[in-house]
Scaffold this active site. Structure first.
Site, mmCIF file in Angstrom:
data_model
loop_
_atom_site.group_PDB
_atom_site.id
_atom_site.type_symbol
_atom_site.label_atom_id
_atom_site.label_comp_id
_atom_site.label_asym_id
_atom_site.label_seq_id
_atom_site.Cartn_x
_atom_site.Cartn_y
_atom_site.Cartn_z
ATOM 1 N N HIS A 383 51.990 -6.095 -9.708
ATOM 2 C CA HIS A 383 51.161 -7.302 -9.624
ATOM 3 C C HIS A 383 49.674 -7.035 -9.756
ATOM 4 O O HIS A 383 48.872 -7.925 -9.496
ATOM 5 C CB HIS A 383 51.378 -8.022 -8.292
ATOM 6 N N LYS A 574 40.922 -19.899 -4.876
ATOM 7 C CA LYS A 574 41.679 -18.652 -4.968
ATOM 8 C C LYS A 574 41.044 -17.672 -3.994
ATOM 9 O O LYS A 574 40.002 -17.964 -3.418
ATOM 10 C CB LYS A 574 41.629 -18.077 -6.390
ATOM 11 N N ARG A 575 41.678 -16.495 -3.804
ATOM 12 C CA ARG A 575 41.031 -15.489 -2.971
ATOM 13 C C ARG A 575 39.633 -15.195 -3.504
ATOM 14 O O ARG A 575 39.388 -15.279 -4.705
ATOM 15 C CB ARG A 575 41.873 -14.202 -2.946
ATOM 16 N N LYS A 580 37.255 -11.950 -9.593
ATOM 17 C CA LYS A 580 37.533 -13.362 -9.879
ATOM 18 C C LYS A 580 36.238 -14.134 -10.151
ATOM 19 O O LYS A 580 36.242 -15.247 -10.626
ATOM 20 C CB LYS A 580 38.309 -13.998 -8.732
ATOM 21 N N THR A 682 48.205 -17.787 -10.843
ATOM 22 C CA THR A 682 49.221 -18.847 -10.825
ATOM 23 C C THR A 682 48.584 -20.187 -10.478
ATOM 24 O O THR A 682 49.106 -21.230 -10.835
ATOM 25 C CB THR A 682 50.323 -18.518 -9.791
ATOM 26 N N LYS A 686 49.100 -24.433 -11.761
ATOM 27 C CA LYS A 686 49.187 -25.643 -10.937
ATOM 28 C C LYS A 686 48.163 -26.674 -11.413
ATOM 29 O O LYS A 686 48.453 -27.869 -11.479
ATOM 30 C CB LYS A 686 48.964 -25.293 -9.457
HETATM 31 C C1 NBG Z 1 48.431 -10.949 -7.546
HETATM 32 C C2 NBG Z 1 47.560 -10.993 -8.797
HETATM 33 C C3 NBG Z 1 47.655 -12.337 -9.485
HETATM 34 C C4 NBG Z 1 49.109 -12.692 -9.717
HETATM 35 C C5 NBG Z 1 49.885 -12.602 -8.414
HETATM 36 C C6 NBG Z 1 51.354 -12.876 -8.596
HETATM 37 C C7 NBG Z 1 48.401 -9.305 -5.746
HETATM 38 C C8 NBG Z 1 48.456 -7.870 -5.380
HETATM 39 N N1 NBG Z 1 48.441 -9.596 -7.036
HETATM 40 O O1 NBG Z 1 46.979 -12.277 -10.710
HETATM 41 O O2 NBG Z 1 46.235 -10.734 -8.458
HETATM 42 O O3 NBG Z 1 49.220 -13.988 -10.242
HETATM 43 O O4 NBG Z 1 49.764 -11.309 -7.872
HETATM 44 O O5 NBG Z 1 51.912 -12.073 -9.567
HETATM 45 O O6 NBG Z 1 48.330 -10.176 -4.886
#
Ligand code: NBG
Length: 845
Positions: A383, A574-575, A580, A682, A686
């Protein structure tokens, strides 16, 4: 079976027992009419909550109503288990350290098809569902994208009738609650279990998990040399099951979360000696394991407790699978035929060594058989490409906590490197790079390497991400086993993210094209034929405006801030992370502000900039980014000259339920990460489903969103991943971009000299200086392109028919981003399990 003692009783058969169970179950089945729901609700208020409806609080009503829904879930849950047993199906075990589920009540009602009946029942009692549902504390058992993906996958797996058990940890404290004080993030503990959790059922069969200690060899009864681990400490794992209903299907799967307890929770010897604290010491220590979620998503803290958490839940889960397997009278040689275990990132990858240990040490299997089974069982999803997020454990820490596993990993590594040496002779550099044990500096166990070596399949989560894994991050492995790699672009569940989030939009779509899109999102394409229909576009627009008005009311009520729903809602949720680039967003806002102030920008498009997201508590720069956003908000929102044009809001405590409110209200979706850094994203999906238009870089899933939506319905800007890589290689100097761009200089200087900070030159200095000197995520390099593209966005927004059409086409073309599509691909390519037939046509048209 009581029959068997009686004469003339029918002979016992499995069928007769099943029939009997079915009859009993049907007699006890909970009713689903509004009347039955109302009766059941009143009963549960008395018998479960202990407070008659008439004088109960909303929170108590929430508990009563949840019990009503749970009864109905249980009926289907038991039936689902029966049907799996009867059909002897292959089961997917999804192992994830995080599940960011969001509230259950309304989601479960939706999936069970009981929303209308429940509302009717409540209406009869002069009650309303919304305030009751709003009482539900959100189970925040995840940080961000990775945990929310696991939750969307569970919804799709159940909806597609795939047999699955989701395994994870039941953190007593989930992700912290975020408060903003003076523009700074403050973390508060999340007591989601404070009043009990009506959605879970504890299992009565605990497992034991060991830690520390030493290993031994001995000769077994046949005289064979065997290994065993003598742990120095043991804890007990208790499972709590949460039913996960599919949408419009009878399938209810289970999410099994483990909680840790002491093997003996009370030490009477200590107690009798008067040592009252000592008497519960073991209990406290053991319970620490499942106490709290590590609140960092993209950076791994190499803490022993985290490895303990990972091993704890993985070991419990594998023991559980083995127990189920043996109870079905199946030999362990058939384990991989029965189970397909998906590793959601490397957090559960210690499972590879643990399954080897369980098979060899506990079940007397030889190395070769155990390895064949292990490798055929696991599959691994990566991920992230960020090096700081790839898990590596110091060998000493690892060997101290899990001595037997370290031995096994050494042996896996040796077998593996022997094989690689044959395939790539005289290539020592490659062997060093591929080793599971990292030798650069401190020796480490590299979990991503273990995961790839021990798995039958490896996947990334968007096309670009998979490509970068294959050509950069895991290149040596790709060269060794290309057939193991594949891409599985992420998706999100349209049930929560459209049906539940925006019922009004959902009704409009239902009315226009029917309801088949609920389970086959490609069907949204039918909306395209309305994209030139002015009347329909008008209705589409009106629905969006209503969503914005609803959100504005929410902000008014919760934050006492007035938003103008006619302004463009420009949203980044988002985080908070440098890659980002929330700070890039702020630099643009300040640039517009400066131009309005000096009169160079006439008639700007009115905008409301909305931000939301948590920063890892130890991530200083991310916390400073929040401070930057809040500082800009403070300056702009208090300036009467821009009052009707610009507004900046930081929404505290971003969560799943807040997301459900924001996505439908967004006009513009900000997806502006540095190209090559966001694995997928993701949130972007949405937004798209709800008709927001994206401004974004060629990164992660943005690339595929643009492909689907059409380039003319997407605002693209910025350097590409290869350009970023080149710039990095050639030595990036952000100063050059600063010197070159008057706009950028104006903003950076304004931040430094206090013009945008109410005179404060110090607080934001570390962030500003970092951008000017290092800028690790190329914010300055992309600034001009971003600002120019934002100007185009502003103009496009004022062209109402054009914007409405873009919005509609984005939603109409979002079919690919349903997690149902993603899960179908996992089922077909990796897990090799069939999906439900009645919806098997949910493939790309
Ligand atoms: C996150 C990524 C995102 C991705 C999501 C789900 C972690 C380690 N990774 O880009 O930063 O959409 O995983 O796959 O949280």
């Amino acid at each position: 079976m009581a029959f068997q003692d009686q004469e003339n009783a029918p002979a016992y058969t499995l069928e007769s027992e099943q029939q009997q169970t079915e009859t009993i179950r049907n007699e006890n089945r909970a009713g689903t009419s509004a009347e039955e729901i109302a009766v059941s609700f009143k009963n549960h208020m008395v018998h479960t909550v202990g407070r008659p409806l008439e004088n109960s609080t909303e929170l108590e009503k929430y508990h009563g109503l949840s019990a009503v829904v749970r009864d109905r879930l249980m009926d289907q849950w038991l039936e689902t288990i029966d049907s799996y047993l009867k059909r002897d199906v292959r089961v997917v075990a999804y192992l994830s350290a995080e599940y960011l589920l969001g509230p259950h009540l309304e989601n479960d009602l939706l999936n069970l098809g009981l929303t209308a009946e429940t509302k009717e029942a409540l209406q009869k009692l002069e009650l309303d569902l919304t305030p009751i549902a709003d009482e539900e504390p959100e189970p925040g058992l995840g940080n961000g994208g990775l945990g929310r993906l696991a939750a969307c996958f569970m919804d799709s797996l159940s909806t597609l009738d795939v047999p699955v058990i989701g395994y994870g940890l039941r953190y007593e404290f989930g992700i912290f609650r975020q408060e903003i004080v003076n523009g700074w993030q403050i973390e508060k503990s999340d007591k989601w279990l404070q009043f009990g959790n009506p959605w879970e059922i504890p299992s009565m069969e605990p497992f034991e998990v060991g830690f520390f200690g030493h290993t031994e060899t001995y000769n077994d009864a046949q005289g064979l040399l065997r290994h065993r681990w003598v742990p120095g400490q043991k804890v007990k794992g208790i499972a709590y099951d949460t039913p996960i209903p599919g949408y419009q299907t009878d399938t209810v799967n289970r999410l099994r979360l483990w909680t840790s307890e002491a093997v003996d929770s009370f030490d009477f010897t200590a107690f009798n000696k008067g040592d009252y604290f000592g008497a519960v010491e073991a209990k406290v220590e053991s319970e620490t394991i499942s106490k709290v979620l590590y609140p960092s998503d993209e950076k791994i803290e190499g803490k022993r407790l985290r490895l303990m958490q990972q091993f704890f839940f993985t070991s419990c889960s594998l023991q559980d699978m083995i127990q189920i397997h043996l109870s079905l009278k199946k030999p362990l040689t058939e384990f991989s035929a029965k189970w397909s275990v998906q590793l959601n990132d490397t957090h559960p990858s210690i499972g590879i060594a643990e399954l080897m240990r369980l098979l060899m040490d506990d079940h007397a299997m030889g190395w070769d058989d155990a390895w064949r089974i292990t490798q055929a069982t696991f599959a691994y999803t990566n991920h992230t490409l960020l090096p700081e997020a790839l898990e590596r454990w110091p060998v000493d820490l690892f060997g101290n906590l899990l001595p037997r596993h370290l031995e096994i990993i050494y042996e896996i590594n040796q077998h593996f490197l022997d094989e690689m040496r044959k395939r790539f002779p005289n290539d020592d550099a490659r062997m060093r790079r591929m080793s599971i044990i990292g030798e650069d500096g401190e020796r480490t166990v590299q979990m991503a390497h273990l995961a790839v070596v021990g798995s039958k399949a490896v996947n990334g989560v968007a096309e670009l991400h998979t490509h970068l894994l294959e050509t950069v991050t895991l290149r040596d492995y790709y060269e060794a086993f290309p057939e193991r790699f594949s891409n599985k672009t992420n998706g999100v569940t349209p049930r929560r993210w459209i049906l539940l989030s925006d019922p009004e939009l959902s009704s409009l779509i239902n009315e226009t094209i029917g309801t088949s899109w609920h389970k086959d999102l490609f069907k949204l394409r039918a909306l395209e034929s309305h994209s030139d229909d002015a009347g329909f576009l008008h209705r589409w627009r009106a629905t969006q405006e209503n969503a914005k008005a609803r959100f504005a009311r929410f902000v008014q009520e919760t934050m006492d801030i007035t938003l103008d729903p006619r302004s463009m809602f420009d949203v980044q949720v988002k985080r908070i992370h440098e890659y980002k680039r929330q700070h890039l967003n702020v630099l643009h806002i300040l640039s517009v502000y400066a131009q309005i102030k000096d009169g160079t920008l006439k008639d700007p498009t009115p905008r409301t900039f909305l931000f939301g997201g948590k920063a890892a508590p130890s991530y200083t720069m991310a916390k400073l980014m929040i401070k930057l956003i809040c500082t800009a908000a403070d300056v702009i929102n208090s300036d009467p000259q821009v009052r009707d044009i610009l507004k900046v809001i930081f929404l505290p405590n971003y969560s799943v339920s807040l997301g459900q409110r924001i996505y439908p209200a967004a006009d513009l979706s900000e997806q502006i990460s540095t190209a090559g850094f966001e694995a997928s994203g993701t949130g972007c999906m949405k937004f798209m489903m709800n008709g927001a238009v994206t401004i974004g870089t060629l990164d992660g899933a943005n690339i595929e969103i643009r492909e689907e939506a059409g380039a003319e319905n997407f605002f693209l800007f910025g350097l590409t991943a290869p350009q970023i890589a080149d710039l990095k290689r050639d030595g990036y100097n952000p100063r050059i971009f600063y010197d070159r761009s008057p706009r950028l200089r104006e903003v950076m200087d304004g931040l430094r000299d206090g013009r945008f900070t109410k005179g404060d030159r110090d607080t934001l200095a570390p962030l500003v200086n970092n951008l000017l000197s290092v800028d690790p995520y190329f914010v300055l390099a992309d600034f001009d392109a971003y600002v120019a593209k934002q100007a185009e966005v502003g103009t496009a927004y004022l062209d109402v028919p054009r914007w409405s059409r873009m919005s509609l086409l984005n939603a109409a073309r979002s079919g690919k981003f349903s997690s149902d599509r993603t899960i179908r691909e996992y089922c077909a390519d990796i897990w090799k399990v069939p999906v439900a037939e009645q919806v098997a046509n949910g493939l790309r048209p």
